[in-house]
Design a protein around this motif. Structure first.
Motif, PDB file in Angstrom:
ATOM      1  N   GLY A  74      -7.194   5.675 -16.221  1.00 53.97           N
ATOM      2  CA  GLY A  74      -6.027   5.508 -15.367  1.00 53.97           C
ATOM      3  C   GLY A  74      -6.349   5.362 -13.900  1.00 53.97           C
ATOM      4  O   GLY A  74      -5.448   5.461 -13.057  1.00 53.97           O
ATOM      5  N   LYS A  77      -5.257   2.112 -10.907  1.00 53.16           N
ATOM      6  CA  LYS A  77      -4.049   2.026 -10.078  1.00 53.16           C
ATOM      7  C   LYS A  77      -4.272   2.790  -8.775  1.00 53.16           C
ATOM      8  O   LYS A  77      -5.106   3.688  -8.700  1.00 53.16           O
ATOM      9  N   ARG A  82      -0.459   6.651  -9.198  1.00 52.02           N
ATOM     10  CA  ARG A  82      -0.874   7.655 -10.183  1.00 52.02           C
ATOM     11  C   ARG A  82      -0.163   8.983  -9.955  1.00 52.02           C
ATOM     12  O   ARG A  82       0.172   9.682 -10.904  1.00 52.02           O
ATOM     13  N   GLN A  85       3.414   8.564 -11.178  1.00 47.86           N
ATOM     14  CA  GLN A  85       3.375   8.491 -12.641  1.00 47.86           C
ATOM     15  C   GLN A  85       3.171   9.878 -13.234  1.00 47.86           C
ATOM     16  O   GLN A  85       3.793  10.233 -14.246  1.00 47.86           O
TER      17      GLN A  85
END
Length: 340
Positions: A74, A77, A82, A85
């Motif tokens: 992940g 990004k 992040r 999110q």
């Protein structure tokens, strides 16, 4: 009361966000993240131990594979994406998935919780069941030899670190005398034992770790109880109760003890809930107990960010709610307290 509770709940939101934001920002500046560790371990697996010692950045890894690894964790990004999110996941109580264990953080917490809860709950109950009566006895006998000796013993226990006492107990009673096991919470073949044998085996393994944790937890509760009882004994209503012909036991347990327990009872919810989640790294490591303390330490060392941030979110939220319950206990215990 409802207005007060609503205000406290609303104040929890910025507090929780501040804790998560601060930790997330610190995490971004810590070198050796999960991508770097994955690359280092992959190179070590291909080239042996010597390759791990000579590893330099992402040398020898093509850009396409590097981007694929970042996407796996992940990290493809921007940091702010992040973060938001992560907040969206936490709002749904989705704590993410561990990089190191390849399991949901919830699953890891459920697996490690029984060990930490066993240590914490036994420490909590033994501490309160011994420290509160000891504090009352010290207050009644204030200034006596009993008060002096017990204060000395309690302070010595408080001064000696738990892991140091654990090492001493482990060497003497586990190594030399072999009275207690050296590691684990149960013996091999525990599932095949009868219920009585299981309980005895469980308590046998738990004795030394609990003693190591309990020794330092007596002082605060015992001395707080003693001071609270002494303060109540000197008040006018106690003299009035004696003047009415009540005995010492009736005055002590019927009047003084109830009022003196206010500072103890109000801290009870936080101590009780904390017993479930306050894993002790040193004690768990010393006695080879796989609990939340060891999980948190390994997650930080291995840069397992979902576990670090997920457990931080959960424990902070529990701590804030428990603090609210503790404050509400003031009104429950002492009706004279008003929220305004």
């Amino acid at each position: 009361m409802l207005t007060y509770i609503a205000k406290r709940l609303l104040l929890m939101v910025p507090t929780l966000l501040g804790v998560l934001l601060l930790t997330f920002v610190i995490v971004q500046f810590v070198p050796g993240g999960p991508v770097e560790q994955y690359l280092a371990e992959s190179r070590a697996g291909l080239g042996g131990e010597g390759a791990a010692l000579t590893y330099r950045g992402n040398e020898g890894v093509d850009e396409e594979r590097l981007q694929a690894i970042k996407a796996l964790y992940g990290f493809d990004k921007p940091a702010h994406e992040r973060f938001f999110q992560m907040l969206g996941q936490f709002a749904r109580f989705d704590l993410g998935r561990s990089f190191m264990h390849n399991k949901d953080v919830w699953t890891l917490i459920k697996e490690k919780l029984p060990v930490s809860a066993s240590l914490g709950l036994w420490t909590f109950f033994i501490s309160y069941l011994v420290a509160v009566p000891l504090g009352v006895a010290k207050a009644v006998r204030a200034g006596s030899r009993f008060d002096f000796v017990t204060t000395l013993l309690v302070l010595v226990g408080y001064a000696v670190p738990g892991f140091v006492l654990g090492v001493i107990l482990l060497v003497i009673f586990g190594g030399q005398l072999e009275w207690f096991p050296l590691r684990g919470l149960t013996s091999p073949g525990w599932e095949e034992m009868s219920w009585g044998q299981r309980i005895i085996d469980y308590l046998w393994h738990l004795t030394l770790p609990v003693i190591s944790m309990v020794a330092g937890s007596f002082a605060v509760t015992a001395l707080l109880t003693k001071n609270a009882v002494l303060e109540e004994i000197r008040k006018q209503y106690v003299l009035t109760a004696y003047a009415k012909g009540l005995g010492q036991g009736q005055v002590l347990w019927g009047h003084v003890f109830r009022n003196a327990l206010i500072p103890i009872v109000t801290g009870f919810p936080a101590a009780f809930i904390g017993a479930f989640f306050a894993g002790s790294l040193l004690i768990e490591t010393l006695f080879t107990l796989d609990g939340l303390g060891l999980l948190g330490y390994e997650s930080i060392i291995r840069r397992d960010y979902p576990v670090v941030l997920g457990t931080l979110y959960l424990f902070t939220l529990i701590g804030l709610l428990t603090k609210l319950v503790s404050d509400l206990c003031y009104v429950w215990v002492d009706p004279r307290v008003r929220f305004d």
